[in-house]
Design a protein around this motif. Structure first.
Motif, short mmCIF file in Angstrom:
data_model
loop_
_atom_site.label_atom_id
_atom_site.label_comp_id
_atom_site.label_asym_id
_atom_site.label_seq_id
_atom_site.Cartn_x
_atom_site.Cartn_y
_atom_site.Cartn_z
N TYR A 70 9.72 32.99 -18.95
CA TYR A 70 10.76 33.82 -19.57
C TYR A 70 11.02 35.08 -18.75
N HIS A 71 9.97 35.64 -18.15
CA HIS A 71 10.13 36.84 -17.34
C HIS A 71 10.98 36.55 -16.11
N SER A 74 14.59 36.83 -16.83
CA SER A 74 15.14 38.11 -17.27
C SER A 74 15.61 38.92 -16.06
N SER A 78 15.42 45.33 -16.77
CA SER A 78 15.96 45.28 -18.13
C SER A 78 14.86 45.57 -19.15
N GLN A 79 15.28 45.89 -20.37
CA GLN A 79 14.33 46.13 -21.46
C GLN A 79 13.43 44.92 -21.65
N GLN A 80 14.02 43.73 -21.57
CA GLN A 80 13.26 42.48 -21.74
C GLN A 80 12.21 42.34 -20.64
N SER A 81 12.59 42.61 -19.42
CA SER A 81 11.65 42.53 -18.29
C SER A 81 10.50 43.51 -18.46
N THR A 83 9.36 44.71 -21.25
CA THR A 83 8.52 44.23 -22.35
C THR A 83 7.58 43.13 -21.86
N PHE A 84 8.10 42.22 -21.06
CA PHE A 84 7.25 41.15 -20.50
C PHE A 84 6.13 41.73 -19.65
#
Length: 181
Positions: A70-71, A74, A78-81, A83-84
């Motif tokens: 998932y990383h 991303s 990014s915020q998602q990256s 968080t990972f």
């Protein structure tokens, strides 16, 4: 990510790290107390703690490459990256690595105490655990690369790599339970 959110994440990370260190110290103290006490069932107690450590290590070994899948999809920065990055680092440093160390230490004690390091099956198992440890090291290197936003492997790579710990685990379990050699 705002400064306040980053501060909250760092505080939570420090708290989790402290809790993990306390848990490791309590575990080590418990194992040491068992060895000093030397109950008639010491071997089985050590084996039980060893199995718990293996379960914890393996849970991380199959989950971390899924996070990498998932990383890798991303966007860097990014915020998602971000968080990972936090999830991966905590999983690796707070759960996987301590569990691996406990599994190794107690596993070597069990191999010596129970089998005197004899048996082809045992040496094949140790070789597979060395392989699993090498994969663990590869995951650590990959974690550092993801942390610095280097993504040189596609999600497909991580989907395939995700199977390596499972295959090694199956081999190890067969060696321990069946002892075919």
């Amino acid at each position: 990510m705002t400064t306040q959110n980053r501060s909250i994440d760092e505080t939570a990370g420090r708290q989790a790290a402290v809790k993990a260190r306390v848990a490791i110290v309590v575990l080590c103290a418990g194992v040491a107390a068992l060895m000093v006490w030397n109950p008639p069932q010491l071997y089985l107690w050590i084996k039980a703690v060893h199995v718990v450590a293996i379960i914890s290590w393996m849970a991380g070994m199959v989950y971390l490459p899924r996070l990498f899948v998932y990383h890798s999809d991303s966007d860097p920065g990014s915020q998602q990256s971000e968080t990972f990055k936090v999830m991966e680092a905590r999983l690796y440093r707070i759960i996987m690595t301590p569990a691996m160390v406990v599994a190794w230490v107690l596993g070597l004690w069990l191999a010596y105490e129970g089998f005197g390091f004899s048996g082809i099956w045992l040496w094949l198992k140790i070789a597979a655990v060395l392989g699993l440890s090498a994969v663990h090291g590869y995951f650590g290197k990959s974690l550092r690369r993801f942390a610095s936003d280097h993504r040189d492997k596609p999600a497909r790579h991580w989907r395939m790599v995700n199977e390596i710990p499972t295959v090694l685990m199956i081999f190890i379990v067969v060696m321990v339970i069946v002892k075919p050699f």
